[in-house]
Design an enzyme around this catalytic site. Structure first.
Site, PDB file in Angstrom:
ATOM      1  N   SER A 273      10.970  -4.104   4.620  1.00  0.00           N
ATOM      2  CA  SER A 273      12.350  -4.233   5.114  1.00  0.00           C
ATOM      3  C   SER A 273      12.747  -2.929   5.790  1.00  0.00           C
ATOM      4  CB  SER A 273      13.295  -4.461   3.929  1.00  0.00           C
ATOM      5  OG  SER A 273      13.511  -3.227   3.236  1.00  0.00           O
ATOM      6  N   ASP A 274      13.848  -2.961   6.518  1.00  0.00           N
ATOM      7  CA  ASP A 274      14.409  -1.696   6.952  1.00  0.00           C
ATOM      8  C   ASP A 274      15.227  -1.135   5.777  1.00  0.00           C
ATOM      9  OD1 ASP A 274      15.497  -0.661  10.256  1.00  0.00           O
ATOM     10  OD2 ASP A 274      15.182   0.497   8.420  1.00  0.00           O
ATOM     11  N   TYR A 275      15.704   0.056   5.961  1.00  0.00           N
ATOM     12  CA  TYR A 275      16.309   0.858   4.890  1.00  0.00           C
ATOM     13  C   TYR A 275      17.522   0.165   4.245  1.00  0.00           C
ATOM     14  CZ  TYR A 275      17.685   5.434   2.869  1.00  0.00           C
ATOM     15  OH  TYR A 275      17.973   6.489   2.047  1.00  0.00           O
ATOM     16  N   ASP A 276      17.387  -0.228   2.982  1.00  0.00           N
ATOM     17  CA  ASP A 276      18.476  -0.890   2.230  1.00  0.00           C
ATOM     18  C   ASP A 276      18.828  -2.266   2.789  1.00  0.00           C
ATOM     19  OD1 ASP A 276      20.497   2.067   1.412  1.00  0.00           O
ATOM     20  OD2 ASP A 276      18.587   1.301   0.633  1.00  0.00           O
ATOM     21  N   ALA A 277      18.008  -2.805   3.679  1.00  0.00           N
ATOM     22  CA  ALA A 277      18.383  -4.059   4.355  1.00  0.00           C
ATOM     23  C   ALA A 277      18.459  -5.237   3.393  1.00  0.00           C
ATOM     24  CB  ALA A 277      17.388  -4.352   5.475  1.00  0.00           C
TER      25      ALA A 277
END
Ligand code: GLC
Length: 720
Positions: A273-277
């Site tokens: 995932s992207d950051y905290d997505a």
């Protein structure tokens, strides 16, 4: 029976899977940021418990704009030792970092590298980048960023290859090959990561993280080609994007993450995932709780959770309560473990740091910068200038170091970066003068302009004006820079504008007052040397625009592969531009594929191996050969990027007025000519319908060959 690598990996993955506890399984899906001293012991305990499968080697949600310390290899080796020797199954962690366009040696920003139209050089650059980063504990880089973008207000346009699907595909292939090589298990190679899957570059209004509206027709024909190319080149990981498409967040979309990415495109690696997505799904309004976020993302096909621990905190209970099937967890782990085996982490989990001799890397960074810079204007052959002249160099980027490296430069060192003034000083044989920029320097500026034979303006935008979370509502340079241009112009002397920019800037009201315009971008460690050598003619510029430069920001979006209209109003190609806006001309200031040289090239009409071909023959692999003779009719030996476009004037769906389908960058000595040949076939002459089906249709195809997208050097061709 011969054991293939695939069998080897499968057998080892299944053996491991069979002995892992649920906690350890979920730990493999968990990526955490590099621990700080105040949470180091807690972090080490998590590693011991098998709860950390990967480390994100950067701090802060926008790593590309965060100054970070150098990598301590021993520190990462010690964390890895704990995973290998003290965790239950001894599974090595995988270390990922945003090595976007350089490590210690910084290459041009990706948008500038795309302007080189030199995939071979890009591949070479990324092989050096991988060599330097892998020598400092990095196993995996979150590169190539291949977000197609029509909106230079978006700060992240600098991280990608621009507005064209074909350039994006060639860039993706070159980066993946350079980073991963033929054997990704080699210690000097990295796992690549195609990102951000998919459509992030269409963020509404050029506002980062905003919604996108992308039809399947546009998705298949514009946004997926670069990912298709990265997957064909063997990319091992993909990063899911923050955005939604048409109301469906990518992070929780089975349609995009599984149906299209795996079933349609054939991706076999793992998705991070992207950051905290994952937890952000709640903010996107599709999940009520973190447990919901976790369940939706995992079931959609998102394998690894970056930073927010949503999987680690929720999945055990979701599996125990029977809400999430353990099979989905096992599938995610298989994707990850296979790649860890392929990277050779089980055989070589530790970094053996050595000293790398970087002269070849710096030389290639210089070559890349030279080939990336784009000469946009050169009235009356203002450039090149003589080293013996009295040269005034003025503006905010005369003594600049850090901005030349560009955004997403985590390991480059500004203090090692030569300034434009330093490079000019060591090159001139006459005299070079400068004066302080801005209102405090106007007096000395006036006298310096008075003194000079020729005026060079070092203009542009700060590195921190670009990159993630760095979007702008106007794509321009500061008022003080515009004032400087006016003052220089008023002198009546030759004025050269050198633009050290990340994004394209709107040139109306700027370029008119300059005799020459060199777009130097943020070209990394060797920006200043390359710009200086081009100014003096030691290097002949050969860059071409991978993205349109508009007249005004209010004309955005403006891109070359636009479809036709029911009325002849298409401003890009100069039709009735008045019908577009009654208050401005909406044609591009500089079009896609455009770039001048110090010489001129003349093109013959294209000649075709045949004027027609059947769909059957195309399907059977038969190609159409196109050749064109290009003559260098000027006084400089030079490189030219010969571009081949098609236009399908009648099709089931409206097709773009121009589609780039091939390009070749060729060196042609002054006074000589070269015959440039292309082959296009089935995969070049069709397009995707909204259902993802690729079709080639009968009818006339216009084939155009020239030096930018506005070429009308065409031959007609018939598909039977
Ligand atoms: C950032 C970016 C992504 C980057 C990741 C790790 O938010 O969107 O491109 O790779 O987080 O730094």
């Amino acid at each position: 029976m011969k054991i293939t690598n695939k069998d080897y990996y499968e057998q080892n993955v299944e053996k491991l899977l069979a002995k892992m506890s649920l906690t350890e399984k979920i730990g493999q899906l968990n990526q955490l940021e590099t621990p700080k001293l105040d949470n180091l012991e807690e972090f080490k305990n998590k590693v011991r418990e098998g709860k950390v499968g990967s480390i994100l080697m950067s701090v802060g949600a926008t790593a590309g704009n965060t100054e970070q310390g150098t990598i301590d290899v021993d520190f990462y080796n010690e964390l890895q030792r704990i995973a290998v020797e003290e965790s239950p199954c001894g599974i090595p962690m995988i270390f990922g970092r945003d090595v976007i366009h350089g490590h210690r040696t910084v290459f041009p920003i990706p948008l500038a590298m795309a302007a080189s139209f030199n995939p071979e050089l890009i591949e070479k650059a990324y092989s050096f980048i991988a060599k330097e980063a892998s020598n400092e504990s990095v196993h995996w880089t979150f590169t190539p960023m291949i977000d197609l973008c029509h909106d230079p207000r978006w700060g992240r346009i600098i991280e990608g290859p621009g507005e064209d699907p074909y350039v994006g595909a060639k860039f993706a292939e070159a980066v993946v090959k350079g980073v991963q090589g033929d054997d990704v298990s080699r210690k000097d190679k990295l796992l690549a990561c195609a990102k951000h899957y998919v459509g992030y570059g269409a963020s509404e209004g050029g506002r980062d993280y905003h919604r996108t509206e992308i039809s399947d027709y546009s998705l298949f024909n514009n946004y997926l080609p670069a990912f298709r190319s990265a997957i064909k080149a063997g990319v091992k990981t993909v990063m899911s994007a923050f955005n939604d498409i048409n109301g469906q967040p990518i992070t929780s979309s089975k349609y995009y993450l599984t149906d299209i990415l795996r079933n349609h495109l054939g991706f076999e690696g793992f998705v991070v995932s992207d950051y905290d997505a994952v937890c952000q799904l709640a903010r996107q309004g599709v999940a009520e709780s973190e447990a919901d976020c976790c369940k939706m993302a995992l079931n959609a096909g998102l394998d690894m959770d970056m930073h927010d621990s949503c999987y680690m905190d929720n999945l055990i209970k979701l599996v125990e309560d029977g809400i999430v099937d353990i099979g989905a967890v096992d599938d995610a782990i298989r994707h990850i473990l296979r790649i860890k085996f392929q990277k050779g982490l089980f055989d070589n989990p530790y970094c053996q740091h050595t000293t790398i001799e970087r002269s070849e890397h710096l030389k290639t960074a210089y070559e890349m910068a030279c080939e990336s810079m784009v000469l946009l204007k050169n009235d009356n052959q203002t450039l090149p200038i003589e080293k013996s002249q009295k040269i005034a160099v003025l503006g905010p980027f005369v003594h600049e170091r850090r901005s030349l490296l560009g955004s997403w430069t985590i390991d480059g060192k500004a203090e090692e970066t030569q300034t434009f003034f330093e490079e000019l000083s060591s090159a001139v044989t006459g005299e070079l003068r400068t004066s302080p920029f801005g209102e405090f320097g106007w007096n000395t500026t006036a006298s310096t302009i008075e003194w000079a034979d020729v005026i060079v303006l070092a203009l542009g935008e700060e590195w921190s004006n670009t990159g993630e979370s760095r979007c702008v509502s106007d794509i321009t340079i500061s008022a003080a820079q515009k004032e400087l241009i006016k003052k220089a112009k008023a002198s009546g002397k030759k004025v050269i504008g050198v633009f050290f920019c990340g994004r394209p800037i709107a040139m109306q009201g700027i370029a008119e007052d300059l005799d020459a315009v060199l777009y130097a971008w943020h070209c990394g460690s060797k920006t200043a040397a390359a710009a200086c050598d081009i100014l003096f003619g030691d290097i002949v510029p050969s860059g071409k625009l991978p993205v349109t430069i508009p007249r005004l920001a209010t004309h955005i979006p403006l891109y070359y592969n636009v479809t036709s209209s029911g009325r002849p109003v298409n401003s890009y190609y100069g039709e009735h531009t008045g019908a577009c806006y009654i208050d401005s001309v909406a044609a591009p200031y500089y079009p896609f594929g455009y770039g001048l040289s110090y010489t001129e090239f003349e093109y013959s009409k294209p000649s075709l191996s045949s004027k027609q071909i059947s769909i059957t023959d195309l399907k059977n692999g038969q190609k159409v050969k196109i050749s064109v003779n290009v003559r260098n009719v000027g006084n400089y030996d030079a490189k030219e990027t010969v571009q081949l476009y098609i236009h399908d004037p009648v099709a089931t769906m409206m097709r773009p007025l121009r589609e780039l389908k091939a390009f070749k960058k060729v060196f042609i000595p002054s006074g000589q000519s070269k015959t440039v040949e292309f082959e296009i076939g089935f995969e070049d002459l069709g397009y995707y319908l909204s259902n993802g089906k690729y079709i080639v249709e009968k009818g006339v195809i216009e084939i155009l060959v020239g030096s930018d997208c506005l070429t009308n050097n065409e031959m007609l061709f018939n598909i039977l």
